[in-house]
Write a protein that holds these residues in place. Structure first.
Motif, mmCIF file in Angstrom:
data_model
loop_
_atom_site.group_PDB
_atom_site.id
_atom_site.type_symbol
_atom_site.label_atom_id
_atom_site.label_comp_id
_atom_site.label_asym_id
_atom_site.label_seq_id
_atom_site.Cartn_x
_atom_site.Cartn_y
_atom_site.Cartn_z
ATOM 1 N N HIS C 55 5.565 1.036 2.991
ATOM 2 C CA HIS C 55 5.905 0.806 1.600
ATOM 3 C C HIS C 55 7.363 0.398 1.539
ATOM 4 N N ALA C 56 7.625 -0.750 1.005
ATOM 5 C CA ALA C 56 9.007 -1.224 0.957
ATOM 6 C C ALA C 56 9.123 -2.379 -0.017
ATOM 7 N N ARG C 57 10.344 -2.556 -0.494
ATOM 8 C CA ARG C 57 10.646 -3.727 -1.306
ATOM 9 C C ARG C 57 11.173 -4.805 -0.375
ATOM 10 N N ILE C 58 10.719 -6.015 -0.588
ATOM 11 C CA ILE C 58 11.235 -7.139 0.207
ATOM 12 C C ILE C 58 12.506 -7.615 -0.494
ATOM 13 N N THR C 59 13.657 -7.365 0.118
ATOM 14 C CA THR C 59 14.904 -7.727 -0.552
ATOM 15 C C THR C 59 15.359 -9.135 -0.166
ATOM 16 N N ARG C 60 14.914 -9.582 1.005
ATOM 17 C CA ARG C 60 15.286 -10.943 1.411
ATOM 18 C C ARG C 60 14.238 -11.428 2.385
ATOM 19 N N ILE C 61 13.852 -12.652 2.253
ATOM 20 C CA ILE C 61 12.942 -13.225 3.248
ATOM 21 C C ILE C 61 13.320 -14.680 3.448
ATOM 22 N N ASP C 62 13.485 -15.051 4.699
ATOM 23 C CA ASP C 62 13.866 -16.428 5.020
ATOM 24 C C ASP C 62 12.981 -16.911 6.166
ATOM 25 N N VAL C 63 12.085 -17.820 5.833
ATOM 26 C CA VAL C 63 11.162 -18.310 6.864
ATOM 27 C C VAL C 63 11.729 -19.523 7.600
ATOM 28 N N SER C 64 12.836 -20.053 7.113
ATOM 29 C CA SER C 64 13.303 -21.331 7.680
ATOM 30 C C SER C 64 13.643 -21.282 9.173
ATOM 31 N N PRO C 65 14.169 -20.144 9.690
ATOM 32 C CA PRO C 65 14.449 -20.164 11.137
ATOM 33 C C PRO C 65 13.202 -20.423 11.978
ATOM 34 N N ALA C 66 12.046 -20.085 11.453
ATOM 35 C CA ALA C 66 10.810 -20.326 12.205
ATOM 36 C C ALA C 66 10.575 -21.820 12.381
ATOM 37 N N LEU C 67 11.060 -22.590 11.402
ATOM 38 C CA LEU C 67 10.831 -24.037 11.454
ATOM 39 C C LEU C 67 11.562 -24.692 12.619
ATOM 40 N N ASP C 68 12.608 -24.020 13.111
ATOM 41 C CA ASP C 68 13.362 -24.582 14.233
ATOM 42 C C ASP C 68 12.686 -24.337 15.572
ATOM 43 N N ARG C 69 11.684 -23.481 15.561
ATOM 44 C CA ARG C 69 11.007 -23.183 16.828
ATOM 45 C C ARG C 69 10.104 -24.350 17.224
ATOM 46 N N PRO C 70 9.926 -24.522 18.545
ATOM 47 C CA PRO C 70 9.126 -25.667 18.992
ATOM 48 C C PRO C 70 7.688 -25.606 18.486
ATOM 49 N N GLY C 71 7.204 -26.747 18.080
ATOM 50 C CA GLY C 71 5.792 -26.858 17.724
ATOM 51 C C GLY C 71 5.448 -26.360 16.345
ATOM 52 N N VAL C 72 6.462 -25.947 15.572
ATOM 53 C CA VAL C 72 6.166 -25.368 14.257
ATOM 54 C C VAL C 72 6.195 -26.445 13.176
ATOM 55 N N LEU C 73 5.186 -26.492 12.353
ATOM 56 C CA LEU C 73 5.112 -27.479 11.287
ATOM 57 C C LEU C 73 5.485 -26.924 9.929
ATOM 58 N N ALA C 74 5.207 -25.647 9.731
ATOM 59 C CA ALA C 74 5.492 -25.094 8.405
ATOM 60 C C ALA C 74 5.570 -23.585 8.490
ATOM 61 N N ALA C 75 6.257 -23.023 7.513
ATOM 62 C CA ALA C 75 6.305 -21.566 7.386
ATOM 63 C C ALA C 75 6.417 -21.253 5.902
ATOM 64 N N PHE C 76 5.676 -20.228 5.481
ATOM 65 C CA PHE C 76 5.647 -19.899 4.055
ATOM 66 C C PHE C 76 5.737 -18.396 3.872
ATOM 67 N N SER C 77 6.426 -18.007 2.820
ATOM 68 C CA SER C 77 6.392 -16.601 2.422
ATOM 69 C C SER C 77 5.555 -16.502 1.151
ATOM 70 N N GLY C 78 5.360 -15.284 0.685
ATOM 71 C CA GLY C 78 4.615 -15.081 -0.549
ATOM 72 C C GLY C 78 5.235 -15.831 -1.715
ATOM 73 N N ARG C 79 6.560 -15.948 -1.679
ATOM 74 C CA ARG C 79 7.226 -16.638 -2.785
ATOM 75 C C ARG C 79 6.830 -18.107 -2.867
ATOM 76 N N ASP C 80 6.516 -18.677 -1.709
ATOM 77 C CA ASP C 80 6.126 -20.094 -1.705
ATOM 78 C C ASP C 80 4.763 -20.318 -2.350
#
Lengths: 167, 284, 798
Positions: C55-80
């Motif tokens: 149980h926790a509040r999500i205070t910050r979420i940043d999926v963009s670093p995943a996009l820099d990984r090889p072979g990655v096309l997209a990353a989304f959080s609930g906010r997206d």
């Protein structure tokens, strides 16, 4: 990336693979051998069991690079000359499967069991299959199927030259 | 689940393996049978940068007769150990306990040395080596050394192997005329031992001349039940006397409390199972 | 064809035969099509990042670093996806004021169980996707976990859903008769009012195939094909349409080979929804495959109830009344039928017994755990456990043999149909016959003697005899009853029987098998109904394009509902074919007899047409009777008037090692009655498999959480699914008391074994230890729990 050469169900494949590639993913994603499924992360379920150089192994716990130079038999290669293996037939006849997800691993583990012990008791069959989980059958018909296959294989081995008998 | 990336090398000699491990430094890990390591890698509970795979080191496989003792190569698979004639003739306790390790497919890959170097106190083999006063043979950059089993297991999942050292074999004294038993108590066939007891007993004239008892999962390391061993020495080889001696089995142990059993239950089990193991080993 | 065969139209040749299954061929050769095995052009792999906190509040979420990984096309959080992901549906508002908090597929602001999905990455392959998950940056502000059901209801308890102001989901109350009067009477007449608390631990269903989904979009057309390891392709399509906004006719759902379900694939899951949204956004096909560790966190759990039971009875043991108060664990969110599961049990607590009054109530509670939902038996195992445990306890209290106590109170076979206190009408049953047969096979008297001897000599291994005589309501339908319970769906089933020109038969069913053997049993039904060879019948199912409607497979309904629809469709085919045959044979319709696949003119048996000849004639349509359309096929839907009520008598002899607490099942006898049996092989498979699962609840399995709310039984190394050595050989037999509410006389059997076995095993353990002062052991009855129960009783008596 290491180059490997693996003979799977009678066909030799040469590939450059990442060291971390699991044998089961190599079989499924690279070779299209999707008859071997994956059921867990911890070597418990045995769904991914294949024969590697004749011995049962859990292909989720072997790296593809470790299979270099080996011969792998999956459920897809168990039937020989268009004839189903006696274990496959007896699983069918004894209704030893329902959803069938554990079945490839179960059949291969059972053939390996009979290689070690051609005439096992029911308890020995149960113990020999302890590394393969089935959620559908309660195992009872699996035990019957292995017993039946054992009897058939012993019979056919006796009927032919024992050296040529398939186990 | 999928392991994180790592480099991989598969040396064919011990020397090559030692130098590969040295080059890999702290982030290198030895891959033996892999039956414990692969799940850790897949669950991403371990992130080695280099795996040094010993599976192609032929000299690490097999069992050798050295007169008063056997040397079991570290990469001898459980499957081989269970069936090995020398092991069965001279150190049958090892075969008995190994037959209870995991399942047949895991025993085809898993190795004797790998199980010991993993130093899991819930594993079946560490307690056996402790009970048998086995010696671990380790090879490293500074050559070979021998570590008594009792000093090999340092803590939970921790051995006294030094960084860069490889367990190459285990020397086990031959025990002629002894009876053996491994009593494993688990909740389902696949599960780890809640408690296990490795017992070796030598009888003479209806009495117990000598006994060795090792306990599985009764602490952070395998435990030798010395109090039981001295209590049982010279007693009658009869169930009542053996169970009486076994009541000291939990002495000095610090068993864990986890999902599969609280510490007090484990202490109780150790006593009951030790009695049973002694009786079975003494054939009474 | 003999005279005799003509005289018995529809003689069963296939029904009742031990047919080995036709679906086995691909399963034993690996020529299978599991969802994870499906490849489509351009396929991408999706991986899900899950909350490590209960149980926790999500205070910050940043999926963009995943996009820099090889072979990655997209990353989304609930906010997206916050604006388009909607809420996963719950179809069963059990009360008008039930709290139904939003259930977003991807958590947006708050996570409410360890395993709650928070973000996804999409990559070229599964390895890259797994790696990229680790790059996502996310900060959590911990909130207190809510773990204990009763503490969750206390004032001031931390809240799972703070907006609700309470952790209570609903209070449901169903009184029948005057329980208070029954209780008063028991007390006034020197009878007994017995109270017990039984616990239903949480279970992890553990279908061997983890879930998986593949979504293949045709983005330009707004069309989607979704392959899923699901039990409910038809319901899933409807739910996807309702939640994603994609029109229903633009969604095709396919359930390919599905590796077991047991209720756990009876949902619209977050990943199915998200995979569709991601495929829509990227215009690329997407696959997601669950690992076992994810399966244990993110696939529904079962059971999870506290059961407070009160039984009022006369001194002689006649049941007067039963009061049941449940607290049921919903988990963090309401999935498809989460709140209704206890209600499926509400009708079954009276079991096989007659009584004057019954009072059922249930409080649903939110916790910060994986949502619960239907798991094999869904509500009925819990009910049967409570009543069958209580009957053994009552027998002990009154000093009556537990079999005799049951005999005294059960519905006698001549009393059927019987209206139960819970408001059901049991159409048929014969508890006497099944129990007598079970006792005979079991050797009851002899085992009781051995039990007494072991007690007398203080044997460290004590023997216990466990009894469970159950009935259950299954064949989940009828639609009007489901409606009266506020269930948001119907319960009918659909079938279509299509005769091909060569006389082969295609049968479309709305049921969706995942191990049950529908292809085989349904083929047997069709073979007999149409007089065609078994091998000439092919089943079509599990694809909304080819099997366009249906209500899928759960609640032991496929045969008792879907099988009847097939029977009816076959009947319609025959009726049309009869007209054509009459025309071809130049006779009146009414003079045509049909038997064994042949139409004959009554009194002129040489004048005959086989059904294959008739089919061909309807296909050629050269010479059709007036007003009859070419071709030969028929549809039917069936909505039964009632549930089906299989029953059975299970007897267990258990050896309990009082020194270690270890239980070994020495013998297990199950005599089950599921009415008319289509295929004994399949029925026996269902029974023994079901028993193994119920026995696993009794002895081995439990979802466990630590104090922080982490699932500690999160792998198969810690969640103890039994293997072959852990399950005993089951002695099975059957009695056959046909259902009177459907033309085949069949009753469901998919859940019966699970329902019957759990109380039988626990009763055996308690029975072994009663003389030591033990009257309960919580499930799973681990050796440690058994040992402690003995220790505590001996301490108490000392």
């Amino acid at each position: 990336m290491p180059r490997i050469s693996v003979k799977v169900d009678g066909v030799t494949y040469d590939d450059d693979v990442e060291p971390r590639l699991l044998l089961v993913h190599y079989l499924r994603d690279w070779l299209g051998k999707v008859g071997t499924p994956i059921g867990c992360d911890t070597t418990n379920c045995g769904a991914c069991t294949v024969l590697m150089d004749g011995s049962s192994v859990k292909s989720c716990s072997v790296l593809a690079v470790q299979a270099d130079g080996s011969e792998v038999t999956t459920i897809e290669g168990l039937a020989a000359d268009g004839q189903m293996h006696p274990m496959q037939k007896s699983f069918h006849e004894e209704h030893a499967l329902q959803c069938g997800y554990c079945t490839p691993g179960m059949i291969l583990a059972a053939t390996d069991l009979l290689r070690d012990n051609p005439n096992p008791s029911d308890d020995e069959i149960r113990d020999g299959l302890e590394g393969n989980l089935c959620r559908c059958t309660g195992y009872q018909n699996i035990v019957r199927a292995v017993r039946r296959a054992a009897a058939e294989m012993t019979e056919s081995a006796a009927a032919t030259d024992p050296k040529e008998a398939r186990v | 689940m999928i392991p994180a990336q790592f480099e991989y090398t598969a040396p064919t000699t011990v020397d090559e393996a030692v130098s590969a491990l040295a080059q890999g430094g702290e982030e290198a890990k030895v891959l033996a049978g892999g039956q414990s390591l692969m799940p850790l890698l897949r669950l991403r509970l371990a992130y080695p940068e280099l795996l040094v795979d010993l599976n192609r080191v032929a000299e690490l496989r097999g069992v050798r007769d050295e007169g008063d003792s056997l040397v079991i190569g570290a990469m001898t698979t459980h499957h081989t150990v269970v069936r090995d004639p020398l092991v069965n003739q001279h150190c049958a306790l090892i075969a008995l306990a190994t037959a209870t390790v995991a399942d047949p497919a895991v025993r085809h890959r898993g190795t004797f040395g790998g199980s010991l170097a993993h130093a899991d106190p819930a594993g079946d083999l560490p307690a056996v080596t402790v009970a048998l006063d086995a010696e671990m043979i380790a090879t490293g950059p500074n050559g070979q050394r021998t570590i008594p089993a009792g000093e090999f297991f340092a803590d939970y999942l921790t051995s006294t192997l030094q960084p860069g050292e490889i367990l190459v074999g285990v020397r086990v004294p031959k025990l002629a005329g002894w009876g053996f038993h491994y009593e494993k108590f688990n909740r389902v066939a696949q599960a780890w031992a809640v408690v296990g007891v490795a017992a070796a007993v030598r009888r003479a004239n209806g009495n117990i001349a000598e006994a060795r008892v090792g306990l599985t999962n009764m602490g952070a390391t395998p435990v030798r039940a010395r109090a039981v061993e001295s209590a049982v020495q010279g007693t009658q080889a009869a169930p009542a006397a053996l169970h009486e001696a076994a009541s000291q089995a939990a002495e000095g142990t610090h068993p864990p409390s986890d999902l599969h059993g609280q510490a007090d239950y484990r202490r109780h089990l150790a006593q009951v199972l030790t009695g049973r193991a002694l009786a079975a080993a003494a054939r009474v | 064809m003999t005279e005799q065969a003509q005289a018995t139209p529809g003689a069963a040749k296939e029904i009742g035969a031990r047919r080995a299954r036709k679906e086995d061929a691909r399963l034993i050769t690996g020529q299978t099509r599991w969802t994870d095995s499906i490849q489509v052009p351009g396929l991408l792999q999706m991986a899900v990042l899950r909350s490590p906190m209960a149980h926790a509040r999500i205070t910050r979420i940043d999926v963009s670093p995943a996009l820099d990984r090889p072979g990655v096309l997209a990353a989304f959080s609930g906010r997206d996806f916050a604006d388009e992901q909607g809420s996963l549906p719950c179809a069963w508002p059990v009360t008008e004021d039930m709290a139904q908090p939003p259930n977003p597929p991807l958590a947006v602001d708050e996570v409410r169980y360890a395993g709650d999905a928070v973000a996804v990455v999409v990559a070229r392959d599964r390895y890259s996707a797994a790696d990229a998950l680790e790059a996502i940056e996310i900060d959590y502000e911990p909130l207190p976990p809510v773990l204990d059901l009763e503490e969750a209801l206390a004032d001031g308890a931390p809240l799972v859903h703070s907006d609700l102001g309470t952790n209570k989901c609903y209070d449901f109350h169903m009184p029948a008769g005057d329980y208070q009067a029954a209780r008063d009477r028991a007390q006034a007449e020197g009878g007994i009012v017995m109270k017990r608390r039984y616990l239903q631990q949480r279970l992890q269903p553990s279908a061997m195939e983890p879930r998986a989904v593949v979504v293949e979009p045709i983005a330009a057309a707004g069309e989607f094909t979704l392959y899923s390891a699901t039990q409910i392709p038809h319901i899933l399509r409807l739910l996807l349409a309702m939640t994603t906004g994609v029109p229903e006719h633009k969604i095709r759902v396919v359930a390919p080979d599905v590796g077991g379900g047991f209720g756990s694939k009876l949902n619209l899951y977050a990943e199915e929804s998200i995979a569709l949204l991601v495929a829509r956004r990227l215009g690329r096909p997407v696959k997601w495959t669950e690992s076992r560790s994810e399966n244990y966190q993110a696939t529904i759990h079962g059971r999870g109830q506290i059961q407070d039971i009160e039984v009022a009875a006369t001194r002689e043991g006649r049941l007067l009344g039963l009061k049941v108060s449940l607290v049921a664990d919903m988990g963090a969110y309401l999935q498809l039928i989460t709140p209704g599961v206890p209600l499926l049990g509400a009708f079954m607590y009276p079991g096989i017994y007659k009584m004057d009054a019954y009072d059922f109530s249930c409080t649903g509670v939110f916790t910060t755990k994986t949502p619960t939902d239907a798991y094999r038996g869904a509500g009925r195992p819990e009910a049967t456990y409570a009543i069958e445990r209580a009957m053994d306890d009552l027998a002990q209290e009154l000093g009556i043999d537990p079999i005799e106590l049951r005999r005294q109170n059960w519905i006698r076979h001549e009393e059927f149909p019987f209206d139960t206190i819970a408001g059901l009408t049991y159409d048929s049953g014969n508890y006497e016959a099944a129990t007598d047969e079970a006792l005979r096979l079991f050797g009851y008297e002899e085992l009781r003697r051995e039990q007494a001897e072991r007690r007398d000599r203080g044997d460290p291994v004590q023997l216990g005899i466990g009894i469970s005589i159950y009935t259950e309501m299954c064949g989940i339908a009828p639609s009007r009853v489901l409606g009266s319970l506020s269930f948001g769906g119907g319960g009918w089933e659909y079938a279509s029987v299509r005769m091909l020109p060569t006389g082969k038969v295609e049968v479309v069913t709305g049921a969706s098998p995942h191990g049950q053997g529908h292809d085989t049993t349904f083929s047997q039904i069709v073979a007999d109904a149409l007089g065609v060879p078994f091998d000439d019948v092919e089943l079509i199912h599990g694809d909304t394009k080819s099997s366009h409607k249906g209500l899928d497979t759960y609640g032991s309904r496929s045969l008792a509902v879907g099988g009847i629809a097939i029977t009816q469709a076959c009947g319609r085919v025959i009726e049309k074919a009869r007209k054509v045959a009459a025309h071809l044979l130049e006779a009146a319709d009414t003079d045509i007899e049909f038997s064994g696949g042949t139409f004959r003119v009554r009194g002129a048996p040489e004048s005959a047409k086989t059904i294959q000849e008739v089919v061909l004639a309807t296909h050629l349509a050269h010479d059709m009777p007036e007003g009859v359309e070419p071709s030969l096929d028929a549809d039917a839907t069936f909505d039964p008037e009632n549930f089906s009520f299989p029953h059975g008598s299970h007897l267990v002899a258990a050896e309990v090692d009082t020194q270690t607490g270890f239980t070994k099942i020495r013998s297990y006898v199950a005599v089950d009655d599921c009415g008319r049996v289509i295929n004994p092989l399949v029925v026996e498979g269902q029974v023994v498999g079901g028993i193994a699962q119920g026995l696993a609840q009794a002895l081995y399995e439990e979802a466990t959480y630590d104090a922080d709310g982490n699932l500690t039984s999160g792998t198969l190394a810690d969640y103890l699914v039994p293997a072959a050595p852990d399950v005993p050989e089951i002695t099975m037999a059957r009695t056959e008391t046909p259902a009177t509410t459907n033309p085949l006389g069949v009753k469901g059997i998919g859940e019966a074994g699970t329902i019957g076995s759990t109380p039988a095993v626990v009763n055996a353990i308690v029975d072994a230890l009663r003389h030591l002062g033990v009257d309960d052991v919580d499930m799973p009855c681990t050796p440690e729990r058994v040992w402690r129960a003995i220790q505590e009783s001996s301490a108490a008596s000392a």
